[in-house]
Design an enzyme around this catalytic site. Structure first.
Site, PDB file in Angstrom:
ATOM      1  N   PHE A 116      17.983   5.591  75.903  1.00 17.46           N
ATOM      2  CA  PHE A 116      16.628   5.192  76.286  1.00 17.46           C
ATOM      3  C   PHE A 116      15.927   4.360  75.228  1.00 17.46           C
ATOM      4  CE2 PHE A 116      15.436   8.843  73.719  1.00 17.46           C
ATOM      5  CZ  PHE A 116      14.140   8.588  73.286  1.00 17.46           C
ATOM      6  N   LYS A 117      16.341   4.509  73.996  1.00 17.92           N
ATOM      7  CA  LYS A 117      15.639   3.823  72.912  1.00 17.92           C
ATOM      8  C   LYS A 117      15.853   2.315  72.934  1.00 17.92           C
ATOM      9  CE  LYS A 117      15.544   8.065  70.325  1.00 17.92           C
ATOM     10  NZ  LYS A 117      15.893   8.852  69.140  1.00 17.92           N
TER      11      LYS A 117
END
Length: 529
Positions: A116-117
């Site tokens: 997700f980063k």
């Protein structure tokens, strides 16, 4: 309309009303606080509805432009930054929303590093590049980050090869998955420097914070941050809350508010949901999902933010006992009173404890629900979803899914954030599902690539000396090994910097050692691990 300005949670007079450009480039406030918006823009129901047909990139531009106007980044440049960031994703929708097991899943793992980063760090890297090219820092930036697994590789892929930027990532040796480590250490770009620290993620994070508190060092190397202490990351992450709300209500128009379950350790991902809700997004319940390292769960159930030792788990990116972003929420819980927040943080730094009760605890529990999933519960969730729904969860995403089952929030109005691809954690997942699905080629090929990494002790002067030497070598075009020992294999090696093991040496000797290391480095032949 001018852009939103920012002030430190700790209230220093010199850290108030700071521009977006300076907040992004500074990272951590100079009084050791975190930057929060001085005003929070709002989104009306009609405006939100008008965004329904937009692509992810166009929606993200609208959300971010609520904070960033032409005085900071002209609209055309903002569009370029966001669209180039989104182009790095494999999925056309960037973050697809699907339905599994009676609830929604927001898949955040379609970026370059399958985590997700990537959403925030692709954007942050492009903002860095734009600001450096338009006058900030004299065109130079040394990014120092700590990672428990995913931030490091996402930062590296967002910053690799960018002009004027050195990226130094600290990670706890032996406490990230092998694939996570290889995603970092197989990137060959000269501006990328990976450092395995003897210690935990919190030790790495403390080294980062101490470096930002060291004014002489900070100014000398032009220090910048990629961890979620950097406001830009939180802002970028708000975009997928708006996106997923619109997708859920596309499929279920009867849904009036959307709930979110977020596996979290550092609190940045769910904090983006909290800010989205305050902006006017119809968010129902925000669920903090933790593993055995449950400082956040203990806070929201008992009012106890008490630091314990880290327990190593199968969801290593959440193996955190001090949530670096939590200070922003505590500031708001203290009614945006910097003096109260500073007192709380001073107490925490001296005792390892913050305790709240009464009205404050009730308010916190009104803002967030929480649940804890240990290893057995996490593995059971992975197995059940694979057996019953043919859907594979990573050990972090499974914590979020377990939480909604514990809290009986399994329904079409609930979104679980899937924060990483399961193939990044094969050892853990194989304990629940065997054989595993075939991993993506991008991950399986990591084992055939050469690696570059360095080992350092948990010592501030060691890390700072390493950074200075690596930056100097790269600027001078030297193929060099800096202060800490470097390796291209999995073999152990001890640190050989001037300050190793806390023993300060004379500068002349240190310089000689560094010079010799530089000569020897040219003779090293990289080996496959």
């Amino acid at each position: 309309m001018p852009s939103v300005t920012y002030s430190s949670t700790r209230g220093s007079a010199t850290q108030k009303n700071i521009s977006f450009r300076d907040v992004v480039m500074t990272g951590l406030a100079h009084d050791r606080g975190l930057f929060v918006p001085d005003t929070l823009p709002t989104v009306s129901p009609s405006e939100l509805s008008s965004w329904r047909s937009l692509s992810y990139a166009d929606l993200a531009i609208e959300v971010i432009s609520k904070f960033v106007d032409d005085d900071q980044v002209p609209r055309k440049n903002l569009e370029d930054i966001v669209k180039r960031s989104c182009d790095a994703f494999r999925a056309e929708d960037v973050t697809p929303v699907i339905e599994v097991g009676g609830h929604a899943v927001l898949e955040l793992f379609h970026g370059p590093t399958f985590a997700f980063k990537d959403v925030a760090l692709q954007m942050l890297g492009n903002f860095f590049e734009y600001f450096l090219a338009t006058g900030s820092n004299g065109g130079r930036l040394a990014v120092l980050g700590a990672t428990s697994g995913d931030t490091g590789s996402a930062a590296i892929y967002g910053l690799r090869g960018k002009k004027g930027i050195d990226c130094i990532i600290l990670y706890p040796r032996g406490r990230v998955s092998e694939i996570q480590e290889r995603q970092m250490t197989t990137v060959p770009d000269a501006n990328i420097h990976c450092v395995a620290v003897e210690g935990t993620f919190d030790d790495c994070q403390d080294l980062v914070k101490a470096s930002f508190a060291d004014k002489e060092f900070r100014d000398k190397v032009k220090l910048g941050a990629v961890n979620s202490i950097n406001w830009c990351r939180v802002l970028a992450q708000t975009t997928y809350y708006f996106w997923s709300y619109l997708r859920v209500t596309d499929n279920h128009p009867e849904v009036k508010a959307v709930n979110y379950s977020v596996p979290t350790g550092n609190f940045g991902d769910i904090l983006a949901g909290y800010y989205s809700k305050r902006m006017g997004l119809p968010v129902g319940k925000l669920i903090v999902a933790t593993n055995e390292n449950d400082i956040l769960h203990r806070f929201f159930t008992k009012g106890e933010y008490h630091r314990y030792n880290i327990a190593e788990s199968i969801s290593p990116s959440m193996d955190i006992c001090v949530s670096s972003n939590f200070e922003r929420y505590l500031y708001h819980l203290a009614d945006d009173d910097a003096s109260t927040l500073a007192s709380w943080m001073s107490t925490f730094e001296s005792t390892g404890k913050i305790t709240i009760a009464g009205d404050q605890l009730q308010r916190a529990q009104g803002d967030f629900l929480s649940a804890r999933a240990d290893t057995a519960m996490t593995l059971q969730t992975i197995k059940e979803y694979y057996d019953d729904h043919s859907y594979m969860l990573c050990p972090h995403s499974a914590v979020g899914v377990s939480a909604i089952h514990q809290l009986k929030e399994v329904n079409v109005a609930t979104v679980c954030l899937a924060t990483a691809h399961e193939a990044k954690f094969p050892a853990a997942c194989q304990r629940a599902v065997d054989p595993l699905p075939t991993p993506p080629e991008q991950l399986s090929k990591l084992f055939s690539l050469k690696v570059r990494s360095s080992n350092c002790p948990n010592d501030l002067k060691t890390v700072q000396a390493f950074m200075e030497k690596r930056i100097e070598d790269r600027v001078n075009g030297v193929v060099a090994v800096a202060s800490c020992s470097s390796t291209s294999s999995s073999s152990d090696s001890s640190c050989g910097c001037p300050f190793a093991n806390g023993q300060a040496k004379k500068l002349m000797i240190g310089a000689a050692v560094a010079a010799l290391a530089g000569i020897l480095a040219t003779q090293l032949v990289a080996k496959k691990r």
